[in-house]
Design a protein around this motif. Structure first.
Motif, PDB file in Angstrom:
ATOM      1  N   PRO A  37       0.811  -1.229   0.000  1.00  0.00           N
ATOM      2  CA  PRO A  37       0.000   0.000   0.000  1.00  0.00           C
ATOM      3  C   PRO A  37       0.839   1.271   0.000  1.00  0.00           C
ATOM      4  O   PRO A  37       0.644   2.166   0.811  1.00  0.00           O
ATOM      5  N   ARG A  38       1.750   1.347  -0.943  1.00  0.00           N
ATOM      6  CA  ARG A  38       2.561   2.552  -1.097  1.00  0.00           C
ATOM      7  C   ARG A  38       2.243   3.169  -2.452  1.00  0.00           C
ATOM      8  O   ARG A  38       2.659   2.634  -3.485  1.00  0.00           O
ATOM      9  N   PRO A  39       1.522   4.264  -2.483  1.00  0.00           N
ATOM     10  CA  PRO A  39       1.196   4.891  -3.761  1.00  0.00           C
ATOM     11  C   PRO A  39       2.374   5.640  -4.355  1.00  0.00           C
ATOM     12  O   PRO A  39       3.313   6.028  -3.644  1.00  0.00           O
ATOM     13  N   LEU A  40       2.326   5.846  -5.659  1.00  0.00           N
ATOM     14  CA  LEU A  40       3.276   6.749  -6.297  1.00  0.00           C
ATOM     15  C   LEU A  40       3.028   8.159  -5.775  1.00  0.00           C
ATOM     16  O   LEU A  40       1.919   8.486  -5.343  1.00  0.00           O
ATOM     17  N   PRO A  41       4.030   9.027  -5.811  1.00  0.00           N
ATOM     18  CA  PRO A  41       3.863  10.379  -5.269  1.00  0.00           C
ATOM     19  C   PRO A  41       2.691  11.128  -5.886  1.00  0.00           C
ATOM     20  O   PRO A  41       2.496  11.119  -7.105  1.00  0.00           O
ATOM     21  N   ALA A  42       1.906  11.753  -5.006  1.00  0.00           N
ATOM     22  CA  ALA A  42       0.794  12.623  -5.409  1.00  0.00           C
ATOM     23  C   ALA A  42      -0.265  11.910  -6.231  1.00  0.00           C
ATOM     24  O   ALA A  42      -1.027  12.546  -6.947  1.00  0.00           O
ATOM     25  N   SER A  43      -0.337  10.581  -6.134  1.00  0.00           N
ATOM     26  CA  SER A  43      -1.308   9.844  -6.936  1.00  0.00           C
ATOM     27  C   SER A  43      -2.663   9.763  -6.253  1.00  0.00           C
ATOM     28  O   SER A  43      -2.795   9.984  -5.049  1.00  0.00           O
ATOM     29  N   HIS A  44      -3.678   9.416  -7.043  1.00  0.00           N
ATOM     30  CA  HIS A  44      -5.043   9.251  -6.560  1.00  0.00           C
ATOM     31  C   HIS A  44      -5.500   7.838  -6.880  1.00  0.00           C
ATOM     32  O   HIS A  44      -5.326   7.369  -8.005  1.00  0.00           O
ATOM     33  N   ARG A  45      -6.122   7.172  -5.929  1.00  0.00           N
ATOM     34  CA  ARG A  45      -6.704   5.854  -6.196  1.00  0.00           C
ATOM     35  C   ARG A  45      -8.085   6.027  -6.804  1.00  0.00           C
ATOM     36  O   ARG A  45      -8.885   6.830  -6.342  1.00  0.00           O
ATOM     37  N   ARG A  46      -8.351   5.250  -7.849  1.00  0.00           N
ATOM     38  CA  ARG A  46      -9.658   5.280  -8.502  1.00  0.00           C
ATOM     39  C   ARG A  46     -10.057   3.849  -8.848  1.00  0.00           C
ATOM     40  O   ARG A  46      -9.204   2.988  -9.084  1.00  0.00           O
ATOM     41  N   ASN A  47     -11.347   3.622  -8.927  1.00  0.00           N
ATOM     42  CA  ASN A  47     -11.881   2.323  -9.308  1.00  0.00           C
ATOM     43  C   ASN A  47     -11.994   2.260 -10.825  1.00  0.00           C
ATOM     44  O   ASN A  47     -12.716   3.057 -11.437  1.00  0.00           O
ATOM     45  N   PHE A  48     -11.287   1.323 -11.437  1.00  0.00           N
ATOM     46  CA  PHE A  48     -11.304   1.239 -12.900  1.00  0.00           C
ATOM     47  C   PHE A  48     -12.705   0.961 -13.427  1.00  0.00           C
ATOM     48  O   PHE A  48     -13.048   1.356 -14.544  1.00  0.00           O
ATOM     49  N   LYS A  49     -13.523   0.293 -12.622  1.00  0.00           N
ATOM     50  CA  LYS A  49     -14.863  -0.076 -13.077  1.00  0.00           C
ATOM     51  C   LYS A  49     -15.763   1.136 -13.298  1.00  0.00           C
ATOM     52  O   LYS A  49     -16.727   1.060 -14.069  1.00  0.00           O
ATOM     53  N   THR A  50     -15.460   2.235 -12.611  1.00  0.00           N
ATOM     54  CA  THR A  50     -16.336   3.409 -12.691  1.00  0.00           C
ATOM     55  C   THR A  50     -15.688   4.560 -13.446  1.00  0.00           C
ATOM     56  O   THR A  50     -16.043   5.716 -13.257  1.00  0.00           O
ATOM     57  N   VAL A  51     -14.732   4.247 -14.328  1.00  0.00           N
ATOM     58  CA  VAL A  51     -14.011   5.297 -15.041  1.00  0.00           C
ATOM     59  C   VAL A  51     -14.944   6.229 -15.788  1.00  0.00           C
ATOM     60  O   VAL A  51     -14.702   7.443 -15.881  1.00  0.00           O
ATOM     61  N   SER A  52     -16.049   5.715 -16.303  1.00  0.00           N
ATOM     62  CA  SER A  52     -16.962   6.576 -17.062  1.00  0.00           C
ATOM     63  C   SER A  52     -17.589   7.653 -16.192  1.00  0.00           C
ATOM     64  O   SER A  52     -18.015   8.696 -16.698  1.00  0.00           O
ATOM     65  N   THR A  53     -17.638   7.438 -14.888  1.00  0.00           N
ATOM     66  CA  THR A  53     -18.260   8.411 -13.988  1.00  0.00           C
ATOM     67  C   THR A  53     -17.290   9.469 -13.498  1.00  0.00           C
ATOM     68  O   THR A  53     -17.715  10.550 -13.096  1.00  0.00           O
ATOM     69  N   TRP A  54     -15.988   9.151 -13.508  1.00  0.00           N
ATOM     70  CA  TRP A  54     -15.030  10.142 -13.011  1.00  0.00           C
ATOM     71  C   TRP A  54     -14.082  10.681 -14.084  1.00  0.00           C
ATOM     72  O   TRP A  54     -13.265  11.562 -13.797  1.00  0.00           O
ATOM     73  N   ALA A  55     -14.183  10.210 -15.280  1.00  0.00           N
ATOM     74  CA  ALA A  55     -13.290  10.683 -16.345  1.00  0.00           C
ATOM     75  C   ALA A  55     -13.377  12.193 -16.529  1.00  0.00           C
ATOM     76  O   ALA A  55     -12.362  12.872 -16.737  1.00  0.00           O
ATOM     77  N   ALA A  56     -14.596  12.750 -16.439  1.00  0.00           N
ATOM     78  CA  ALA A  56     -14.769  14.191 -16.659  1.00  0.00           C
ATOM     79  C   ALA A  56     -14.032  15.028 -15.631  1.00  0.00           C
ATOM     80  O   ALA A  56     -13.688  16.189 -15.892  1.00  0.00           O
ATOM     81  N   ASP A  57     -13.759  14.449 -14.447  1.00  0.00           N
ATOM     82  CA  ASP A  57     -13.030  15.188 -13.407  1.00  0.00           C
ATOM     83  C   ASP A  57     -11.615  15.539 -13.850  1.00  0.00           C
ATOM     84  O   ASP A  57     -10.997  16.454 -13.293  1.00  0.00           O
ATOM     85  N   LEU A  58     -11.094  14.815 -14.821  1.00  0.00           N
ATOM     86  CA  LEU A  58      -9.707  14.992 -15.263  1.00  0.00           C
ATOM     87  C   LEU A  58      -9.594  15.790 -16.556  1.00  0.00           C
ATOM     88  O   LEU A  58      -8.517  15.863 -17.143  1.00  0.00           O
ATOM     89  N   ALA A  59     -10.682  16.394 -16.968  1.00  0.00           N
ATOM     90  CA  ALA A  59     -10.662  17.186 -18.200  1.00  0.00           C
ATOM     91  C   ALA A  59      -9.590  18.265 -18.125  1.00  0.00           C
ATOM     92  O   ALA A  59      -9.456  18.966 -17.119  1.00  0.00           O
ATOM     93  N   GLY A  60      -8.804  18.379 -19.172  1.00  0.00           N
ATOM     94  CA  GLY A  60      -7.750  19.383 -19.228  1.00  0.00           C
ATOM     95  C   GLY A  60      -6.453  18.964 -18.585  1.00  0.00           C
ATOM     96  O   GLY A  60      -5.469  19.719 -18.608  1.00  0.00           O
ATOM     97  N   SER A  61      -6.395  17.775 -18.002  1.00  0.00           N
ATOM     98  CA  SER A  61      -5.193  17.298 -17.312  1.00  0.00           C
ATOM     99  C   SER A  61      -4.401  16.337 -18.190  1.00  0.00           C
ATOM    100  O   SER A  61      -4.954  15.666 -19.061  1.00  0.00           O
ATOM    101  N   GLN A  62      -3.112  16.291 -17.935  1.00  0.00           N
ATOM    102  CA  GLN A  62      -2.274  15.230 -18.480  1.00  0.00           C
ATOM    103  C   GLN A  62      -2.267  14.127 -17.434  1.00  0.00           C
ATOM    104  O   GLN A  62      -2.004  14.380 -16.253  1.00  0.00           O
ATOM    105  N   VAL A  63      -2.545  12.886 -17.808  1.00  0.00           N
ATOM    106  CA  VAL A  63      -2.767  11.819 -16.845  1.00  0.00           C
ATOM    107  C   VAL A  63      -1.858  10.631 -17.133  1.00  0.00           C
ATOM    108  O   VAL A  63      -1.648  10.258 -18.299  1.00  0.00           O
ATOM    109  N   ALA A  64      -1.317  10.043 -16.062  1.00  0.00           N
ATOM    110  CA  ALA A  64      -0.604   8.770 -16.145  1.00  0.00           C
ATOM    111  C   ALA A  64      -1.368   7.766 -15.296  1.00  0.00           C
ATOM    112  O   ALA A  64      -1.615   8.009 -14.116  1.00  0.00           O
ATOM    113  N   VAL A  65      -1.757   6.654 -15.900  1.00  0.00           N
ATOM    114  CA  VAL A  65      -2.568   5.643 -15.224  1.00  0.00           C
ATOM    115  C   VAL A  65      -1.679   4.462 -14.842  1.00  0.00           C
ATOM    116  O   VAL A  65      -0.908   3.958 -15.661  1.00  0.00           O
ATOM    117  N   VAL A  66      -1.817   4.023 -13.589  1.00  0.00           N
ATOM    118  CA  VAL A  66      -0.959   2.967 -13.050  1.00  0.00           C
ATOM    119  C   VAL A  66      -1.805   1.799 -12.568  1.00  0.00           C
ATOM    120  O   VAL A  66      -2.731   1.985 -11.778  1.00  0.00           O
TER     121      VAL A  66
END
Length: 272
Positions: A37-66
């Protein structure tokens, strides 16, 4: 041929800690996360199953998915984000490749509870100079980019911490504070597990400036002068913090990339 939809560990590690770093989204399965349980620096945990519900939160951002291995989960989430117009890449090799390469990882157990908007909330004394700018910089760049900082009168810090569920720092008799000759910035680097030569070098400069030990490193006097100058420029502590972020960004880059570089006026060179 290099992938156009992946970012390598080396590429991402060069961006972590910088103001232009991508938003890092951790979509590891619970069992994989619980195993380490050690996240990468400044990362956010998200549920891959619900990506369609939170994708809009990242509009305008450059994103790296882990994800754990950089395969179906992260590649699928990154593809969905791109479908939503988000510039997203998956991390090549995933968490395992990052960990095995010695990439920075944060001790998740030391990250405070978050508020209803997913932010950590911190409180300290008003009129910051060095440590109370250094610590917010470290938190926003390596722990929680959306962290909230409350600056109040020194006597009110404990009560504000209690009433507003905020974490007190850089005051006496709290966990996040000075320890012996080491300042609060040192404490945070140690407790969050941020083992980095560049951060250690910056910590020495911060410690020297914050504890009036300007003989420790030659950069300390100039760093203190810049910090005190910023404190005189701004009446509002939050405006000072925003301006101070650039100072720490610059010193971090120097600590990481430019310690061997020198500069001189060409006309000042000695004749041969």
């Amino acid at each position: 041929m290099p992938s156009t939809t992946e970012i390598t560990v080396q590429q991402l590690s060069r961006l972590v800690g910088l103001p232009g770093a991508p938003v890092i989204v951790d979509v590891r399965l619970d069992e994989d996360y619980d195993a380490d349980p050690r996240p990468l620096p400044a990362s956010h945990r998200r549920n891959f199953k619900t990506v369609s519900t939170w994708a809009a939160d990242l509009a305008g951002s450059q994103v790296a998915v882990v994800c754990q291995k950089g395969q179906k989960l992260s590649q699928g989430v990154a593809a969905w984000l791109r479908h939503q117009g988000v510039a997203a890449e998956s991390l090549e090799g995933g968490f395992e490749a990052w960990r095995d390469a010695g990439g920075l990882l944060v001790h998740a157990a030391k990250i405070p509870s978050r508020d209803e908007k997913g932010r950590t909330v911190w409180v300290t004394r008003a009129r910051p100079k060095v440590d109370r700018i250094a610590c917010p910089w470290l938190i926003r760049r390596f722990v929680d980019p959306h962290a909230v900082f409350l600056f109040v009168e020194a006597a009110e810090v404990p009560a504000v911490a209690d009433r507003f569920q905020a974490v007190p720092f850089d005051i006496d008799n709290v966990f996040w504070s000075h320890r012996g000759e080491r300042c609060t910035f040192d404490t945070m680097i140690e407790e969050f597990g941020l083992e980095s030569q560049a951060l250690d070098r910056l910590a020495t400069i911060v410690r020297a400036a914050d504890t009036a030990r300007l003989d420790l490193v030659p950069q300390a006097a100039g760093f203190l002068a810049a910090s005190l100058g910023l404190s005189r420029m701004f009446r509002d502590d939050l405006e000072q913090l925003e301006a101070g972020m650039l100072l720490y960004d610059a010193f971090f880059r120097w600590c990481r990339d430019a310690t061997e570089e020198t500069h001189n006026w060409p006309g000042g060179a000695k004749p041969t």
